[in-house]
Design an enzyme around this catalytic site. Structure first.
Site, mmCIF file in Angstrom:
data_model
loop_
_atom_site.group_PDB
_atom_site.id
_atom_site.type_symbol
_atom_site.label_atom_id
_atom_site.label_comp_id
_atom_site.label_asym_id
_atom_site.label_seq_id
_atom_site.Cartn_x
_atom_site.Cartn_y
_atom_site.Cartn_z
ATOM 1 N N ASP A 40 0.825 -1.189 0.000
ATOM 2 C CA ASP A 40 0.000 0.000 0.000
ATOM 3 C C ASP A 40 0.875 1.260 0.000
ATOM 4 O OD1 ASP A 40 -2.830 1.001 0.790
ATOM 5 O OD2 ASP A 40 -1.548 1.949 2.284
ATOM 6 N N GLU A 72 0.995 -0.415 -5.039
ATOM 7 C CA GLU A 72 -0.008 0.620 -5.153
ATOM 8 C C GLU A 72 0.741 1.950 -5.228
ATOM 9 O OE1 GLU A 72 -3.723 2.972 -3.162
ATOM 10 O OE2 GLU A 72 -1.939 2.534 -2.022
HETATM 11 C C1 GLC Z 1 -4.419 3.119 0.169
HETATM 12 C C2 GLC Z 1 -5.683 2.307 0.288
HETATM 13 C C3 GLC Z 1 -6.769 3.143 0.908
HETATM 14 C C4 GLC Z 1 -6.300 3.680 2.243
HETATM 15 C C5 GLC Z 1 -4.979 4.420 2.084
HETATM 16 C C6 GLC Z 1 -4.388 4.788 3.420
HETATM 17 O O1 GLC Z 1 -4.549 4.144 -0.748
HETATM 18 O O2 GLC Z 1 -6.053 1.798 -0.957
HETATM 19 O O3 GLC Z 1 -7.958 2.421 1.052
HETATM 20 O O4 GLC Z 1 -7.262 4.522 2.783
HETATM 21 O O5 GLC Z 1 -4.025 3.624 1.427
HETATM 22 O O6 GLC Z 1 -3.964 3.645 4.102
#
Ligand code: GLC
Length: 546
Positions: free
Chosen positions: A204, A246
């Site tokens: 993430d 991500e």
């Molecule tokens: C990422 C996740 C999201 C979350 C963010 C903070 O972007 O996809 O759902 O709120 O991280 O952890």
């Protein structure tokens, strides 16, 4: 790990993204759990997917649906025990399903013991596990991501009387990756799950690991060093496991996350996704061809992750201001549908419940270069609920049948973690797995067919792409090729019938075989190849010399 020891398994996979809490409640407390998810694995196997991406399931105050982790080595009691997780993992592997879990490296919950220690005093040994400052002025060039809730990336800590850095919610302090102890600890956390047998991680929020004065604090070279370190350890100790990034960035900034094949195996193609919706609305292929021709080549062992929707808002960060206005105008006229820089709706409602458009978009998802990732519920066309706060409207319980709580839980409807979708169009009585299983023509049956076709055609995962540019710009056509195999894909992005003339002279003498029905189309000759297409229709053709 599933039998196939193929190290590049993710290149020909179809992923399914699921949140344990939303899938199936086995103990009637109103919240989905691992025993429930395990009971539904046959459903996923029959759907034809072969990898599951699990959203965070750790102990957490759940102020960001679990992305606010309070303990990295355990399971939230609402979802079950560590043993339940292990049983689920074994059951998935028995069915040849891989499990990729979420790992939030960038930040923890403010409830995490590390942060509690860190904030307890300025000379606590864990003080520099987080990013502290006497003033809130450093790193001014870093943007704010959750613009609807946060005013600053700094928050004041009344206990130790300094500010701490956070890129997301203020209850999610960023860990300090300049500290080797933090890097060590997080690798140790990853090992904890790798030893248990998970097949990979979605990492993430990776662009934000490191901050430096005078920069945007995104994609810094030091961040890439952290990732290379992790990848080297992974390859050394756990070959065959996978890292998915991500990184919500432009293609040129995304490319470095693959390195020379020594960083991520996969990364989501964030800029492509909104442009697919844009191309559809504009009835013009340009947004799609433009972004894909700007997309740099990636190492052969790497792969793009393609998606139409996920658990977050449909992000419009990687578009221009004009494009964003167009997207809001087209897909979120009602302002409650907007969140931060995005649109908090599911696939079916975005496409106005139009089966032809849902099929076309999924057809592109499966035939463009990358690995498709399906968001739970989109395979049956679930709806959303914009009245629920934040992104919860796209995280409602899975709809299994038309009975009590849509078959999700035996609890009192009032005690569910979230209300089900109940309206006459998308409600569980109208949209559910059981009724769609009964019909060969349901969206679910169609998706099943598509997934199986996609998985039996590995060239979609690893072949090259070449766009054809017919005069009719409402038609998006490309040839996917690998070795001597070629597939022609033709998509009509328009709401009306179209004729298109394709220049296929390079393939002269070949015959077209339509892949859904297996029927032969005329042989390619010297003249432009003429196709007529109904509204939103698409074709996949094998090009064969017979
Ligand atoms: C990422 C996740 C999201 C979350 C963010 C903070 O972007 O996809 O759902 O709120 O991280 O952890």
């Amino acid at each position: 790990m599933p039998e196939t020891q193929d190290a590049l398994w993710y290149k020909n996979a179809v992923f399914y993204q699921v949140h344990v809490r939303a899938f199936y409640d086995s103990n009637g407390d109103g919240v989905g759990d691992f025993q429930g998810l395990a009971q539904k694995l046959d459903y996923l196997r029959d759907l034809g997917i072969n990898a599951i991406w699990l959203m965070p399931f750790f102990p957490s105050p759940l102020r960001d649906d679990g992305y606010d982790i309070a303990d990295y080595r355990s399971v939230h009691p609402l979802y079950g025990t560590l043993q339940d997780f292990k049983n689920f993992l074994a059951a998935a592997h028995e069915r040849q399903l891989r499990v990729v879990m979420e790992m939030v490296l960038n930040h923890t919950s403010d409830q995490h013991a590390w942060f509690q220690e860190s904030r307890s005093s300025r000379d606590n040994p864990r003080r520099n596990w987080y990013v502290w400052s006497e003033t809130d002025t450093p790193y001014r060039s870093a943007r704010i991501i959750f613009i609807d809730t946060e005013m600053s990336n700094w928050a004041w800590d009344p206990i130790s009387k300094e500010h701490y850095w956070h890129r997301f919610f203020s209850h999610q302090p960023d860990l300090n990756y300049d500290n080797p102890a933090v890097r060590e600890e997080m690798w140790d956390v990853m090992k904890f799950w790798l030893d248990m047998g998970v097949d990979g991680f979605r990492l993430d929020a990776v662009p934000y690991l490191i901050e430096r004065e005078g920069t945007s604090c995104e994609n810094l070279p030091e961040t890439h060093i952290v990732i290379k370190e992790l990848r080297a350890k992974l390859d050394r100790e756990y070959p065959g496991r996978m890292l998915l990034a991500e990184a919500n960035q432009w293609p040129a900034d995304l490319r470095p996350y693959f390195g020379t094949g020594d960083e991520f195996h996969m990364a989501f193609h964030f800029p492509l996704m909104p442009r697919m919706f844009m191309g559809l609305k504009l009835e013009d292929r340009k947004p799609i061809t433009e972004i894909l021709t700007q997309t740099p080549e990636i190492p052969a062992s790497c792969q793009w992750g393609l998606f139409l929707r996920n658990h977050d808002e449909l992000t419009l960060e990687m578009v221009t201001d004009m494009e964003r206005d167009y997207m809001y105008d087209s897909y979120a006229r009602d302002k409650t549908m907007r969140l931060n820089l995005g649109i908090r709706r599911r696939l079916a409602p975005l496409l106005e419940h139009d089966r032809r458009r849902i099929e076309l978009m999924n057809g592109m998802l499966m035939s463009l270069p990358g690995t498709p990732i399906i968001y739970y519920g989109d395979e049956i066309g679930m709806g959303d609920n914009v009245n629920l706060g934040d992104r919860n409207g796209v995280r409602t319980p899975m709809q299994w049948n038309g009975g009590w709580n849509g078959g999700f839980s035996n609890a009192d409807p009032e005690s569910l973690y979230s209300p089900l979708i109940q309206n006459p169009v998308y409600g569980y009585q109208a949209v559910n797995v059981l009724s769609q299983k009964r019909s060969e023509h349901s969206l679910l049956s169609w998706m099943q067919h598509m997934i199986s076709l996609r998985r039996s055609t590995p060239l979609f995962g690893s072949g090259s792409i070449e766009f054809l540019y017919p005069k009719n710009h409402r038609v998006l056509a490309y040839v996917r090729q690998q070795g001597d195999q070629a597939i022609l894909v033709v998509n009509n992005l328009s709401s009306s019938a179209q004729a298109v003339e394709l220049d296929l002279r390079r393939y002269k003498g070949k015959i077209l075989i339509e892949m859904f029905g297996g029927n032969l189309f005329p042989r390619i000759g010297d003249l432009p190849y003429l196709l007529t297409m109904g509204p939103y229709q698409f074709y996949w053709f094998k090009l064969r010399r017979i």
